[in-house]
Write a protein that holds these residues in place. Structure first.
Motif, PDB file in Angstrom:
ATOM      1  N   PRO A 137       0.838  -1.215   0.000  1.00 61.55           N
ATOM      2  CA  PRO A 137       0.000   0.000   0.000  1.00 61.55           C
ATOM      3  C   PRO A 137       0.865   1.255   0.000  1.00 61.55           C
ATOM      4  CG  PRO A 137      -0.821  -1.597   1.581  1.00 61.55           C
ATOM      5  CD  PRO A 137       0.481  -2.128   1.101  1.00 61.55           C
ATOM      6  N   LEU A 138       0.392   2.303  -0.689  1.00 59.54           N
ATOM      7  CA  LEU A 138       1.186   3.527  -0.816  1.00 59.54           C
ATOM      8  C   LEU A 138       1.582   4.109   0.531  1.00 59.54           C
ATOM      9  CD1 LEU A 138      -0.614   5.333  -3.786  1.00 59.54           C
ATOM     10  CD2 LEU A 138       1.686   4.352  -3.777  1.00 59.54           C
ATOM     11  N   HIS A 139       0.678   4.077   1.505  1.00 60.53           N
ATOM     12  CA  HIS A 139       0.985   4.741   2.765  1.00 60.53           C
ATOM     13  C   HIS A 139       2.084   4.022   3.552  1.00 60.53           C
ATOM     14  CE1 HIS A 139      -1.957   1.708   4.159  1.00 60.53           C
ATOM     15  NE2 HIS A 139      -1.378   1.826   5.354  1.00 60.53           N
ATOM     16  N   LEU A 140       2.364   2.754   3.195  1.00 59.72           N
ATOM     17  CA  LEU A 140       3.421   2.019   3.880  1.00 59.72           C
ATOM     18  C   LEU A 140       4.754   2.048   3.130  1.00 59.72           C
ATOM     19  CD1 LEU A 140       1.547  -1.203   5.126  1.00 59.72           C
ATOM     20  CD2 LEU A 140       2.096   0.867   6.417  1.00 59.72           C
ATOM     21  N   ARG A 141       4.774   2.636   1.933  1.00 54.48           N
ATOM     22  CA  ARG A 141       6.005   2.624   1.145  1.00 54.48           C
ATOM     23  C   ARG A 141       6.991   3.675   1.649  1.00 54.48           C
ATOM     24  NH1 ARG A 141       4.114   1.761  -5.185  1.00 54.48           N
ATOM     25  NH2 ARG A 141       2.453   0.258  -4.734  1.00 54.48           N
ATOM     26  N   ASN A 142       8.256   3.385   1.425  1.00 53.63           N
ATOM     27  CA  ASN A 142       9.316   4.334   1.760  1.00 53.63           C
ATOM     28  C   ASN A 142       9.390   5.409   0.673  1.00 53.63           C
ATOM     29  OD1 ASN A 142      11.496   5.363   3.178  1.00 53.63           O
ATOM     30  ND2 ASN A 142      12.984   4.153   2.002  1.00 53.63           N
ATOM     31  N   LEU A 189      10.723  12.339  -6.317  1.00 56.81           N
ATOM     32  CA  LEU A 189       9.906  11.632  -7.303  1.00 56.81           C
ATOM     33  C   LEU A 189       8.964  10.665  -6.612  1.00 56.81           C
ATOM     34  CD1 LEU A 189       9.154  10.819 -10.176  1.00 56.81           C
ATOM     35  CD2 LEU A 189      11.092   9.213 -10.147  1.00 56.81           C
ATOM     36  N   MET A 190       9.484   9.924  -5.670  1.00 61.87           N
ATOM     37  CA  MET A 190       8.646   8.957  -4.969  1.00 61.87           C
ATOM     38  C   MET A 190       7.525   9.656  -4.208  1.00 61.87           C
ATOM     39  SD  MET A 190      11.643   6.438  -3.621  1.00 61.87           S
ATOM     40  CE  MET A 190      11.535   4.735  -4.117  1.00 61.87           C
ATOM     41  N   LYS A 191       7.843  10.784  -3.583  1.00 66.78           N
ATOM     42  CA  LYS A 191       6.799  11.522  -2.859  1.00 66.78           C
ATOM     43  C   LYS A 191       5.743  12.038  -3.825  1.00 66.78           C
ATOM     44  CE  LYS A 191       9.753  12.982   0.975  1.00 66.78           C
ATOM     45  NZ  LYS A 191      10.420  14.117   1.650  1.00 66.78           N
ATOM     46  N   SER A 192       6.197  12.472  -5.035  1.00 69.67           N
ATOM     47  CA  SER A 192       5.235  12.991  -6.015  1.00 69.67           C
ATOM     48  C   SER A 192       4.331  11.888  -6.546  1.00 69.67           C
ATOM     49  CB  SER A 192       5.980  13.645  -7.187  1.00 69.67           C
ATOM     50  OG  SER A 192       6.682  12.669  -7.957  1.00 69.67           O
ATOM     51  N   LEU A 193       4.818  10.646  -6.467  1.00 66.98           N
ATOM     52  CA  LEU A 193       4.007   9.511  -6.920  1.00 66.98           C
ATOM     53  C   LEU A 193       3.090   8.976  -5.826  1.00 66.98           C
ATOM     54  CD1 LEU A 193       6.691   7.537  -8.981  1.00 66.98           C
ATOM     55  CD2 LEU A 193       4.792   8.911  -9.865  1.00 66.98           C
ATOM     56  N   GLY A 194       3.153   9.621  -4.667  1.00 70.49           N
ATOM     57  CA  GLY A 194       2.246   9.232  -3.590  1.00 70.49           C
ATOM     58  C   GLY A 194       2.826   8.274  -2.590  1.00 70.49           C
ATOM     59  N   TYR A 195       4.123   7.941  -2.728  1.00 75.06           N
ATOM     60  CA  TYR A 195       4.733   7.035  -1.775  1.00 75.06           C
ATOM     61  C   TYR A 195       4.679   7.648  -0.382  1.00 75.06           C
ATOM     62  CZ  TYR A 195       6.763   3.944  -5.354  1.00 75.06           C
ATOM     63  OH  TYR A 195       6.942   3.056  -6.382  1.00 75.06           O
ATOM     64  N   GLY A 196       4.198   6.906   0.564  1.00 81.26           N
ATOM     65  CA  GLY A 196       4.114   7.367   1.942  1.00 81.26           C
ATOM     66  C   GLY A 196       2.933   8.274   2.218  1.00 81.26           C
ATOM     67  N   SER A 197       2.137   8.569   1.191  1.00 81.24           N
ATOM     68  CA  SER A 197       1.010   9.487   1.369  1.00 81.24           C
ATOM     69  C   SER A 197      -0.062   8.864   2.275  1.00 81.24           C
ATOM     70  CB  SER A 197       0.401   9.817  -0.002  1.00 81.24           C
ATOM     71  OG  SER A 197      -0.747  10.622   0.143  1.00 81.24           O
ATOM     72  N   GLY A 198      -0.491   9.625   3.253  1.00 80.73           N
ATOM     73  CA  GLY A 198      -1.550   9.165   4.143  1.00 80.73           C
ATOM     74  C   GLY A 198      -1.074   8.331   5.312  1.00 80.73           C
ATOM     75  N   TYR A 199       0.235   8.158   5.402  1.00 85.99           N
ATOM     76  CA  TYR A 199       0.744   7.367   6.531  1.00 85.99           C
ATOM     77  C   TYR A 199       0.552   8.120   7.842  1.00 85.99           C
ATOM     78  CZ  TYR A 199       3.987   5.122   9.753  1.00 85.99           C
ATOM     79  OH  TYR A 199       4.527   4.509  10.848  1.00 85.99           O
ATOM     80  N   GLN A 200       0.053   7.417   8.838  1.00 80.81           N
ATOM     81  CA  GLN A 200      -0.153   8.011  10.168  1.00 80.81           C
ATOM     82  C   GLN A 200       0.942   7.500  11.100  1.00 80.81           C
ATOM     83  OE1 GLN A 200      -4.273   7.428  11.520  1.00 80.81           O
ATOM     84  NE2 GLN A 200      -4.833   6.961   9.397  1.00 80.81           N
ATOM     85  N   TYR A 201       1.695   8.427  11.652  1.00 76.44           N
ATOM     86  CA  TYR A 201       2.799   8.082  12.545  1.00 76.44           C
ATOM     87  C   TYR A 201       2.215   7.665  13.891  1.00 76.44           C
ATOM     88  CZ  TYR A 201       7.391   8.492  14.792  1.00 76.44           C
ATOM     89  OH  TYR A 201       8.569   8.228  15.455  1.00 76.44           O
ATOM     90  N   ASP A 202       2.388   6.391  14.215  1.00 72.44           N
ATOM     91  CA  ASP A 202       1.703   5.819  15.382  1.00 72.44           C
ATOM     92  C   ASP A 202       2.020   6.544  16.685  1.00 72.44           C
ATOM     93  OD1 ASP A 202       0.356   2.976  14.567  1.00 72.44           O
ATOM     94  OD2 ASP A 202       2.102   3.389  13.327  1.00 72.44           O
TER      95      ASP A 202
END
Length: 447
Positions: free
Chosen positions: A371-376, A381-394
């Protein structure tokens, strides 16, 4: 109508006095055999077949000294057939072919051959196949003797042409009877030699023989020779010399080995420290490598104790390390204490079951995307592709857990693999996980 076993002494037989006691006392009829009541009781199928002379090809499976060779000899006597014995340890395919050719010649003359193959499990598949056409034609009555499980060691073609008979280890009482018969027999045994021995000493010999009649008779013969120099009485002191180096049956690579490690593991699993300790001691006594036992005991900790008591794994690793440092016999005690602890503590295979279930999903679901929110997202470029988007820092979430995000690929949905049992530490783990799973379910519903 049953027939008596005819006397068929071999030509050029060595004088009886030169034969070992165990050979001299070999039973001459089914009635003389000790043990094997289930197999050879009056009216049993095998006994009726032998006494009528209508014997079949068979595999005799049993421990050493239980009567396999004797039974094969009696089969030949009752069937009035030629008895030929070969050993799979000493014989190769050329000798097997010679024996089979001689049996074919007898068959053509109207005479039968009982071919006894000792240690038949040591023959490879090609060697075992050599017997098949001769068994089918009836030119030989094949009798294979083995101490190993035939279903593992013999090929299916040979097994399909033979009946398997299981012989049991001979009891102490039956061995005592065989020893007493040898003491009383003045023709073949020790009768008339003035040997004296009380019942307790006979039971000592029988117990030391460990179910092996041949071994018991050999021990008695040695004791009688020593006693001859001491007035003819077999005493406790005499037996101390004879039984000093006795060992129990143990096959480091055979079925007994795996039966005993299975008994140890299952005793631990069923929370029986006394039974577990017994099987551990049995395996050590039989010569099992303690390092192997250390590895298997550690496996028990992760498979059957698991997270119900994580200290079990720690204790096993420390016991293993202690054994590596001290060796035997000092290190054996550390392993024994680990066995006692594992058998006594709380049990759970929940972790084992959970891991197997996760592995099954991996095999069945294939390579699903993370899932995108779990990706590094180390690059722009990776951030622009949505990598890590929506991840909630526990750590920023209430109670340190972000409830609204999944840990699985979207195509799978949520899974529950780990289901703690209500034993040991897993009681607390179950309470926490049940609460968290319910909260996550609620959060996903609200989302």
């Amino acid at each position: 109508m049953s027939r008596k076993a005819p006397a068929t002494p071999p030509l050029f037989a060595p004088p009886e006095a030169l034969k070992p006691l165990a050979e001299r006392m070999r039973p001459a009829s089914l009635d003389d055999m000790v043990g094997q009541r289930r197999l050879l009781s009056s009216g049993s199928a095998l006994r009726r077949a032998v006494e009528s002379g209508r014997v079949h090809s068979m595999i005799l499976w049993g421990p050493p000294g239980c009567g396999k060779t004797t039974l094969a000899l009696l089969l030949a006597r009752y069937a009035e057939a030629e008895f030929v014995a070969i050993s799979a340890v000493l014989s190769g395919l050329p000798q097997v072919r010679e024996v089979l050719a001689a049996a074919e010649a007898r068959f053509a003359e109207g005479r039968r051959t009982v071919l006894f193959v000792d240690e038949v499990h040591r023959f490879n598949k090609t060697q075992q196949d050599a017997f098949l056409p001769h068994i089918e034609r009836g030119s030989i009555l094949f009798v294979g003797a083995t101490t190993e499980n035939p279903s593992f060691e013999l090929n299916s073609a040979l097994l399909s042409r033979c009946r398997v008979h299981v012989l049991e280890s001979v009891s102490v009482d039956d061995i005592v009877a065989a020893l007493q018969r040898a003491l009383d027999d003045g023709e073949r045994g020790l009768g008339g030699q003035g040997i004296e021995v009380d019942a307790a000493r006979l039971r000592d010999i029988a117990g030391a023989a460990d179910g092996d009649v041949r071994r018991a008779l050999t021990l008695l013969e040695i004791a009688a020779e020593l006693a001859a120099d001491e007035g003819g009485r077999i005493t406790e002191t005499t037996l101390a010399q004879v039984l000093a180096d006795r060992t129990r049956r143990f096959d480091k690579g055979g079925e007994q080995f795996y039966d005993q490690i299975s008994a140890l593991h299952k005793s631990v699993r069923s929370s029986n420290p006394d039974g577990a300790l017994y099987w551990f001691a049995r395996m050590l006594d039989g010569g099992c490598d303690p390092a192997y036992l250390a590895r298997r005991i550690t496996r028990m900790a992760v498979e059957d104790i698991g997270l119900a008591d994580p200290r079990g794994l720690q204790i096993c690793v420390e016991a293993w390390d202690t054994y590596d440092r001290l060796g035997s016999p000092e290190g054996d005690l550390a392993l024994a204490q680990a066995v006692i602890y594992l058998a006594s503590t709380a049990k759970s295979n929940a972790g084992y079951v959970a891991f197997k279930a996760a592995q099954a999903d991996v095999r069945e679901a294939g390579t699903l995307d993370v899932p995108l929110h779990l990706r590094n997202a180390p690059t722009k470029l990776m951030k622009s592709l949505g990598y890590g988007s929506g991840y909630q820092y526990d750590h920023d979430a209430p109670e340190g857990i972000a409830l609204g995000q999944t840990a699985f690929p979207e195509a799978m949905g949520e899974r529950v693999y780990y289901r703690p049992v209500e034993r040991g530490l897993e009681i607390k783990l179950k309470e926490k996980l049940d609460r968290l799973r319910a909260s996550r379910e609620q959060a996903r519903g609200e989302g």
